[in-house]
Design a protein around this motif. Sequence first.
Motif, mmCIF file in Angstrom:
data_model
loop_
_atom_site.group_PDB
_atom_site.id
_atom_site.type_symbol
_atom_site.label_atom_id
_atom_site.label_comp_id
_atom_site.label_asym_id
_atom_site.label_seq_id
_atom_site.Cartn_x
_atom_site.Cartn_y
_atom_site.Cartn_z
ATOM 1 N N GLY A 166 0.809 -1.214 0.000
ATOM 2 C CA GLY A 166 0.000 0.000 0.000
ATOM 3 C C GLY A 166 0.837 1.257 0.000
ATOM 4 O O GLY A 166 0.547 2.214 -0.725
ATOM 5 N N ILE A 167 1.893 1.280 0.800
ATOM 6 C CA ILE A 167 2.768 2.455 0.870
ATOM 7 C C ILE A 167 3.490 2.638 -0.464
ATOM 8 O O ILE A 167 3.690 3.765 -0.932
ATOM 9 N N ARG A 168 3.882 1.535 -1.093
ATOM 10 C CA ARG A 168 4.573 1.631 -2.383
ATOM 11 C C ARG A 168 3.656 2.254 -3.434
ATOM 12 O O ARG A 168 4.105 3.033 -4.284
ATOM 13 N N ARG A 169 2.360 1.939 -3.373
ATOM 14 C CA ARG A 169 1.410 2.545 -4.307
ATOM 15 C C ARG A 169 1.331 4.057 -4.092
ATOM 16 O O ARG A 169 1.314 4.839 -5.046
ATOM 17 N N VAL A 170 1.269 4.472 -2.840
ATOM 18 C CA VAL A 170 1.195 5.897 -2.545
ATOM 19 C C VAL A 170 2.507 6.583 -2.924
ATOM 20 O O VAL A 170 2.508 7.711 -3.409
ATOM 21 N N ALA A 171 3.632 5.894 -2.730
ATOM 22 C CA ALA A 171 4.923 6.462 -3.117
ATOM 23 C C ALA A 171 4.976 6.684 -4.628
ATOM 24 O O ALA A 171 5.495 7.701 -5.100
ATOM 25 N N GLU A 172 4.441 5.737 -5.382
ATOM 26 C CA GLU A 172 4.402 5.916 -6.834
ATOM 27 C C GLU A 172 3.522 7.107 -7.194
ATOM 28 O O GLU A 172 3.868 7.903 -8.080
ATOM 29 N N LEU A 173 2.399 7.248 -6.497
ATOM 30 C CA LEU A 173 1.532 8.389 -6.755
ATOM 31 C C LEU A 173 2.237 9.693 -6.401
ATOM 32 O O LEU A 173 2.075 10.705 -7.085
ATOM 33 N N ALA A 174 3.057 9.677 -5.339
ATOM 34 C CA ALA A 174 3.827 10.867 -4.968
ATOM 35 C C ALA A 174 4.776 11.267 -6.091
ATOM 36 O O ALA A 174 4.953 12.458 -6.382
ATOM 37 N N CYS A 175 5.391 10.278 -6.728
ATOM 38 C CA CYS A 175 6.286 10.567 -7.857
ATOM 39 C C CYS A 175 5.511 11.194 -9.013
ATOM 40 O O CYS A 175 6.000 12.113 -9.683
ATOM 41 N N VAL A 176 4.300 10.709 -9.243
ATOM 42 C CA VAL A 176 3.482 11.265 -10.318
ATOM 43 C C VAL A 176 3.070 12.692 -9.977
ATOM 44 O O VAL A 176 3.066 13.582 -10.838
ATOM 45 N N ILE A 177 2.716 12.944 -8.707
ATOM 46 C CA ILE A 177 2.359 14.301 -8.286
ATOM 47 C C ILE A 177 3.511 15.261 -8.562
ATOM 48 O O ILE A 177 3.306 16.390 -9.018
ATOM 49 N N ALA A 178 4.737 14.810 -8.280
ATOM 50 C CA ALA A 178 5.910 15.663 -8.481
ATOM 51 C C ALA A 178 6.075 16.066 -9.944
ATOM 52 O O ALA A 178 6.669 17.109 -10.240
ATOM 53 N N LEU A 179 5.565 15.277 -10.865
ATOM 54 C CA LEU A 179 5.644 15.594 -12.288
ATOM 55 C C LEU A 179 4.640 16.667 -12.699
ATOM 56 O O LEU A 179 4.693 17.168 -13.813
ATOM 57 N N GLU A 180 3.694 16.977 -11.799
ATOM 58 C CA GLU A 180 2.646 17.954 -12.080
ATOM 59 C C GLU A 180 1.898 17.631 -13.375
ATOM 60 O O GLU A 180 1.794 18.469 -14.282
ATOM 61 N N PRO A 181 1.338 16.442 -13.479
ATOM 62 C CA PRO A 181 0.672 16.065 -14.725
ATOM 63 C C PRO A 181 -0.683 16.738 -14.871
ATOM 64 O O PRO A 181 -1.323 17.132 -13.901
ATOM 65 N N ASP A 182 -1.117 16.862 -16.113
ATOM 66 C CA ASP A 182 -2.468 17.317 -16.416
ATOM 67 C C ASP A 182 -3.430 16.139 -16.508
ATOM 68 O O ASP A 182 -4.629 16.296 -16.291
ATOM 69 N N VAL A 183 -2.886 14.981 -16.867
ATOM 70 C CA VAL A 183 -3.685 13.762 -17.007
ATOM 71 C C VAL A 183 -2.968 12.628 -16.279
ATOM 72 O O VAL A 183 -1.757 12.445 -16.454
ATOM 73 N N LEU A 184 -3.710 11.877 -15.461
ATOM 74 C CA LEU A 184 -3.152 10.733 -14.753
ATOM 75 C C LEU A 184 -3.880 9.474 -15.192
ATOM 76 O O LEU A 184 -5.117 9.438 -15.230
#
Length: 299
Positions: A201-219
Amino acid sequence: RAVDRLLRDRRPAAAAVVEPLRPTVQRVEATASEHEPAPAGGTASIGPAPIEASDVSVRFGGLMALDCVSISARKGEILGLMGPNGAGKTTLFDVLGGNIRADAGRVGYGGRDISDLPPHRRARLGLGRTYQQARLFGELTTAESVAISLQRHRAWFVPNCGPLPMSQRTERRLRGEACQILERLEIADYADRPVAQLPTGIRRVAELACVIALEPDVLLLDEPTAGFTPRETASFLAVVHEVRDFLDATIVMIDHDIHVMRDLVGRLYVLAAGQVIAEGPPSVLETDEAVRDVYTGAA
């Protein structure tokens, strides 16, 4: 920047996906108004689709994985993608993300044809993706993984280039920003733990944190709750809502859990045997005869 707004806001953060969770965490119960698509003429219906696939077909040898599939997301919505195993959902994500080249059809991003762009070019445009299994560098710590993502907007920075004062200051600043994101998602306690040692579960949230850092418009989120307990799922859905709101992003999410889709998405597509068989609000899972026969029956 969107990440700056995310970090400056002092509202209580969503609960982390970790056991034991706080007893106050409840299943996300969104109102009908939160799930309804924006009305005609509203923000979500103006301008080109943030992400879309038009008549996409993919064949693997004699198997037609996708057969003239078309989907279109609206700005700011959370769009669901459902279907039984083998329906073509992940293949469609691979086409949207550039991991697979479609045999026919096109992929659009904000009105631009990106069908020929490789994954890294799509990421630079603002397309973020998670996978069924978190794809992070296992030997790096959680904070280091997020710091790498933050460098998308700092192309001039070369890590580990020696004792240059500017590089050292930048590395410290990146770590600080990374830890703020982890704190926002309430997994800061895992900042210095190698990714390979993180619970699922934490690894999933960590991956999401990496995506947040990219500042995407679409996830694009590919089965992010697979293997979660109900409490972990409820917590993760709260995180998804918060990320969407603060980044003002459009989210397309694959999941098999009917309850997750009812709670989270405003609209969804249902695939079966490589074709779209239904599109509409989550209620189509009960009201559409083809969906009941093909998807619910298969489950």
